[in-house]
Design a protein around this motif. Structure first.
Motif, PDB file in Angstrom:
ATOM      1  N   ARG A 114       0.844  -1.202   0.000  1.00 45.14           N
ATOM      2  CA  ARG A 114       0.000   0.000   0.000  1.00 45.14           C
ATOM      3  C   ARG A 114       0.880   1.253   0.000  1.00 45.14           C
ATOM      4  O   ARG A 114       0.527   2.271  -0.593  1.00 45.14           O
ATOM      5  N   ARG A 140      -5.629 -15.056   6.301  1.00 46.78           N
ATOM      6  CA  ARG A 140      -6.396 -15.160   7.537  1.00 46.78           C
ATOM      7  C   ARG A 140      -5.910 -16.328   8.375  1.00 46.78           C
ATOM      8  O   ARG A 140      -5.700 -17.417   7.885  1.00 46.78           O
ATOM      9  N   GLY A 165      -5.788  -8.075   1.935  1.00 50.64           N
ATOM     10  CA  GLY A 165      -5.430  -8.198   3.340  1.00 50.64           C
ATOM     11  C   GLY A 165      -4.420  -9.306   3.516  1.00 50.64           C
ATOM     12  O   GLY A 165      -3.940  -9.899   2.560  1.00 50.64           O
ATOM     13  N   ARG A 166      -4.091  -9.563   4.742  1.00 47.83           N
ATOM     14  CA  ARG A 166      -3.129 -10.646   4.965  1.00 47.83           C
ATOM     15  C   ARG A 166      -3.877 -11.971   5.061  1.00 47.83           C
ATOM     16  O   ARG A 166      -5.081 -12.009   5.247  1.00 47.83           O
ATOM     17  N   ALA A 201      -3.572  -0.996  -4.536  1.00 48.70           N
ATOM     18  CA  ALA A 201      -3.880   0.429  -4.646  1.00 48.70           C
ATOM     19  C   ALA A 201      -5.333   0.717  -4.286  1.00 48.70           C
ATOM     20  O   ALA A 201      -5.640   1.705  -3.626  1.00 48.70           O
ATOM     21  N   GLU A 202      -6.237  -0.139  -4.737  1.00 47.91           N
ATOM     22  CA  GLU A 202      -7.658   0.100  -4.505  1.00 47.91           C
ATOM     23  C   GLU A 202      -8.206  -0.712  -3.343  1.00 47.91           C
ATOM     24  O   GLU A 202      -9.225  -0.356  -2.765  1.00 47.91           O
ATOM     25  N   GLY A 203      -7.550  -1.827  -3.029  1.00 48.63           N
ATOM     26  CA  GLY A 203      -8.106  -2.768  -2.060  1.00 48.63           C
ATOM     27  C   GLY A 203      -8.978  -3.779  -2.782  1.00 48.63           C
ATOM     28  O   GLY A 203      -9.231  -3.670  -3.977  1.00 48.63           O
ATOM     29  N   GLY A 204      -9.444  -4.764  -2.029  1.00 48.12           N
ATOM     30  CA  GLY A 204     -10.281  -5.803  -2.621  1.00 48.12           C
ATOM     31  C   GLY A 204      -9.912  -7.151  -2.043  1.00 48.12           C
ATOM     32  O   GLY A 204      -9.012  -7.250  -1.191  1.00 48.12           O
ATOM     33  N   PHE A 205     -10.607  -8.162  -2.485  1.00 47.10           N
ATOM     34  CA  PHE A 205     -10.416  -9.463  -1.875  1.00 47.10           C
ATOM     35  C   PHE A 205      -9.001  -9.966  -2.138  1.00 47.10           C
ATOM     36  O   PHE A 205      -8.565 -10.038  -3.278  1.00 47.10           O
ATOM     37  N   GLY A 206      -8.289 -10.303  -1.066  1.00 47.53           N
ATOM     38  CA  GLY A 206      -6.911 -10.758  -1.200  1.00 47.53           C
ATOM     39  C   GLY A 206      -5.898  -9.682  -0.873  1.00 47.53           C
ATOM     40  O   GLY A 206      -4.702  -9.948  -0.780  1.00 47.53           O
ATOM     41  N   ARG A 213      -2.645  -3.063  -8.696  1.00 50.11           N
ATOM     42  CA  ARG A 213      -3.905  -2.328  -8.568  1.00 50.11           C
ATOM     43  C   ARG A 213      -4.710  -2.838  -7.372  1.00 50.11           C
ATOM     44  O   ARG A 213      -5.396  -2.067  -6.703  1.00 50.11           O
TER      45      ARG A 213
END
Lengths: 440, 429
Positions: B110, B417, B414-415, B407-412, B404
């Motif tokens: 990020r 689980r 995050g770290r 940059a935008e976020g979305g599924f995957g 991207r």
């Protein structure tokens, strides 16, 4: 305090006002906006205020170039193009590049979760039990908390606030204006929703419940079934659940504030505001809504982009998490683009500042909407999401969220694109009262 | 200061010329159509099209309509799933944050998505002295870093560069053995530096004779380095009186300090200016969240600028998200800071505060080729970071789907689980 007030006196830019009778005579008035706004903007029963804007977003049809809003006795008396609407003499008139309805923050804890973040100003989350729908926001709202004034300064005039996420059922929410000496002064709706949290934030450690997601739903179902039975007993006894005093046949159960509140949800009177971020938690919320025919407003909903079809089919609106919320815990997969994606899928959305446990103590829905608008939510839709669409979602669109005759006189003024970082909110009007003149 | 380049930076690459972009060089005026030439990880030439020519054999990249500015420098970041000093003592200078960093933490991805290229990764503010910080370059190019060592900035003595994190005010006031008051906090810090001074004297008196050297003390060494000016003190402080305490201690012990957060800097801006203490400030969406941030105001930057204080911004990531770092100078401009000083506040000013201004912070020939390509004015909410380059290599490219995503976020994004194993965890405790 004195130092601060003085400081704001010097920092707040003067606002140009115009007397319509002498339109060329501009009088610059410096106002100490921080503490003094409430004192200086005392309500006038018959006061009139006019707003002139190069671009007026009424949120009822296309924006009006060179538009005028006239407010009388707190309500909008006229809206239209300059020249079509005549401003009576001696009406205080504000001019700005952009004017729009006062912004609506569709989910916050402002006024309940105070600025200092010390025990005496934190009333958003009662930890003594995991399900307390009977807790009312109205009993915990501090209309004088500085954060109320803070968000107001950025054009936010209506907030849906109350108990925070963090317990399975944390309590109720309400809808107020960001101006008023007391919560009663500010009130639009004293009980708006029941705040439910599904996910890690509601989980307890050790032997306490709920310790798992499965247990959360089991507890909610059991409690809703109890409430249904309570409601039935009340009805058989001829008493309204909300009026336990009426006991014509003496068989009405003792009044139970918790079950009474949940019974209102079963009646469709109160929606459940369900904070759920992970896709399985969102699915659980929809399943619960189906089983009990509940009205649900999804809150936050970080992974909602995985379930747009199911959300659309369930006809559930989403109050999307702040665009700049942190990508941690259940929100680790959130996206700047979620509001845009849900809206494009046809799901009704509104935007929010949410709940913040630390620094900053609150976000500002204006800023969050700007970032959503920069990441796929069309600008017009973003404007709607903090005005008319939020009002419709919350069921208050007959009073706020658009500029039309008869609506509340709530207007936010800007010196440029409201969403741009470097623009300023240059004035705020609530119920026809000028409540902020500072350049924020 | 002489600083060696990281060993993996390729030598002898073909020059690359970015042509036609709106340049924000920080050193010098913005120009609407400029040329930036990079080679061997450094900036070879930079300036208006009229004065800088594209060298023969250079790869020419059309950057018309885009904006190029130096890579952003953050003096205060907590990315990397870090863990520094523990709860055993309020003063732990011997703990190095770089022994705890997970470079696979999505926070790094990020950060490059936000245009950041140089970070000071610091332990938190829950201690008076929470340990040694590390200055890193985000060398997330295709070959990728494998360990934190690949991100370090190494000094002339081959040691990684970094500072010393200190804090005062309420965050470091906790139950025993931590201090409970401001007076005790300052006393404990003074005592630690006095011990360090004695240690330093013993070393000096030994005159290089190993037999006379005191036993090595990892907790005192960094304090000695701070007093020698080799290690910058990065000091968390909010309230005006706490700010003055930092300046008082810095004068007593001669350490070079950067004031961090400085929420009430506007109340003592003249004093800060007189002490020539640079400030790395943070702007957040509202004041409060704790008592000492009650008067954290958006016009702090303006007030410090007017007093002549060198001012930078920092993300304090996770407090603010590195992807919206440019929002901070923009909010400062909203509240009256000049555009020039606000943009310096995320580039050259923080580079100076990390003693790295000879390498990063501006687009100048000879400096590291760390830069950001944007699709518009860096201070607009609508502007996106298109590419981020570190030492002549792309570390973020918005057109790549995997970049991207961060940059935008979305599924995957995050770290991975971790499973929640209710009762197994209890048994492990």
């Amino acid at each position: 305090m004195e130092n601060t007030a003085t400081r704001f006196q010097t920092r707040v830019d003067s606002v140009r006002t115009e007397r319509n009778a002498t339109r060329s005579a501009r009088v610059a008035v410096a106002i100490a906006a921080w503490f003094a706004a409430i004192l200086t903007a005392a309500p006038h029963a018959s006061a009139q205020v006019a707003v002139r804007a190069k671009r007026l977003h009424t949120m009822r049809g296309p924006a009006i170039e060179n538009g005028v809003v006239l407010i009388r006795d707190g309500k909008i008396a006229a809206v239209g193009r300059e020249g079509e609407v005549s401003i009576p003499p001696d009406v205080e008139t504000f001019s700005a590049e952009i004017a729009m309805p006062g912004l609506i923050d569709a989910r916050t804890t402002v006024g309940v979760s105070g600025i200092l973040n010390v025990p005496h100003d934190q009333d958003q989350l009662e930890r003594t039990a995991s399900m307390q729908p009977e807790l009312r926001a109205v009993d915990a709202y501090n209309a004088h908390d500085p954060l109320v004034e803070w968000v107001r300064g950025f054009g936010v005039t209506t907030i849906h606030t109350g108990h925070a996420p963090g317990e399975l059922i944390s309590g109720q929410t309400m809808i107020v204006k960001t101006f008023g000496r007391t919560v009663e002064d500010a009130m639009i709706r004293d009980s708006a929703a029941i705040a439910v949290t599904l996910g890690s934030a509601a989980r307890k450690e050790g032997a306490a419940s709920p310790g798992t997601r499965g247990k959360m739903i089991a507890m909610l179902r059991a409690e809703l079934i109890r409430a249904d039975e309570y409601r039935s007993k009340m009805k058989r006894a001829g008493a309204e659940p909300r009026d336990g005093a009426a006991q014509p046949d003496g068989e009405s159960p003792a009044r139970d504030l918790r079950l009474e509140t949940l019974a209102r949800a079963l009646d469709g009177d109160l929606p459940l505001l369900v904070t759920a971020d992970r896709a399985p938690d969102i699915a659980s919320a929809l399943r619960l809504a189906r089983e009990f025919s509940l009205r649900v407003w999804l809150d936050s909903a970080a992974e909602s982009y995985l379930l747009t079809d199911a959300i659309l089919e369930a006809k559930v609106p989403v109050i999307v998490h702040p665009a700049m919320a942190r990508a941690i815990d259940d929100r680790e997969n959130l996206s700047f683009e979620t509001a845009g994606r849900l809206s494009a899928a046809g799901i009704p959305i509104a935007l929010q500042s949410g709940y913040e446990a630390y620094v900053p103590k609150t976000r500002v829905v204006l800023f969050e909407a700007g970032v959503a608008a920069a990441h796929g939510l069309p600008i017009d839709t973003a404007l709607r999401a903090v005005t008319v669409d939020a009002a419709r979602l919350l069921g208050i669109d007959h009073r706020v969220g658009s500029l039309a005759v008869g609506m509340d006189g709530d207007v936010a003024l800007f010196d440029g694109d409201p969403f741009e970082y470097t623009s300023h909110c240059v004035g705020v009007v609530i119920d026809g009262r000028v409540v902020s003149r500072g350049k924020r | 200061m002489t600083v060696l380049s990281a060993s993996f930076v390729a030598r002898g690459d073909e020059p690359i010329a970015f042509v036609g972009a709106h340049l924000v060089p920080i050193a010098g005026a913005e120009c609407e159509r400029g040329v930036l030439v990079v080679q061997d990880g450094r900036i070879a030439a930079v300036g208006p099209e009229s004065t800088v020519s594209v060298p023969a054999g250079a790869r020419r990249i059309d950057a018309a309509g885009k904006w190029i500015m130096p890579g952003l420098v953050c003096t205060h970041s907590h990315v990397g799933d870090i863990g520094g000093a523990d709860g055993s003592h309020p003063i732990q200078p011997g703990v190095r944050i770089h022994d705890s960093i997970d470079i696979r933490d999505p926070g790094f991805r990020r950060a490059v998505a936000g245009g950041l290229t140089t970070l000071n990764i610091m332990p938190g503010s829950g201690h008076l002295i929470s340990g040694q910080t590390i200055y890193v370059k985000l060398r997330f190019a295709a070959e990728g870093p494998r360990t934190i060592d690949d991100l370090m900035i190494v000094g002339s003595d081959d040691r990684p560069l970094g500072g010393l994190k200190m804090a005062n005010g309420t965050n470091s006031m906790r139950s025993s053995p931590f201090p409970g008051t401001r007076g005790k906090s300052a006393f404990l810090v003074r005592e630690a530096f006095i011990r360090a001074k004695e240690y330093q004297l013993k070393i000096e008196r030994a005159g290089g004779d190993a037999a006379k050297l005191p036993p090595r003390d990892l907790n005192l060494e960094p304090l000695v380095e701070a007093m020698q000016g080799k290690r910058r003190v990065h000091h968390h402080t909010h309230r005006h009186d706490d700010i003055m305490t930092v300046l008082r201690l810095a004068e007593e012990f001669g350490f070079r300090v950067v004031l961090h957060h400085v929420s009430e800097g506007w109340r003592v801006a003249e004093e800060i200016a007189r002490a020539k203490a640079p400030c790395s400030i943070i702007l957040v969406d509202s004041p409060g969240g704790k008592v000492e941030a009650r008067y954290l105001m958006l016009d702090n930057g303006r007030a410090l600028e007017e007093a002549g204080v060198r001012t930078a911004f920092h993300t304090d990531d996770y407090i603010t998200d590195s992807r919206v770092f440019l929002r901070m100078p923009a909010l400062a401009v909203r509240a009256g800071m000049s555009r020039g000083k606000a943009l310096e506040g995320v580039t050259l000013a923080p580079a100076e505060m990390l003693d790295l201004a000879d390498r990063v912070g501006s687009l100048e020939p000879g400096k590291d080729a760390d830069f950001v390509i944007l699709d518009g004015d860096p201070l607009s909410v609508y502007t996106k970071v298109l590419e981020t380059w570190v030492e002549g290599k792309p570390v973020f490219d918005r057109s790549r789907p995997e970049d991207r995503l961060y940059a935008e976020g979305g599924f995957g994004a995050g770290r991975a689980r971790r499973p929640y194993l209710c009762c197994a965890e209890d048994q492990n405790q």
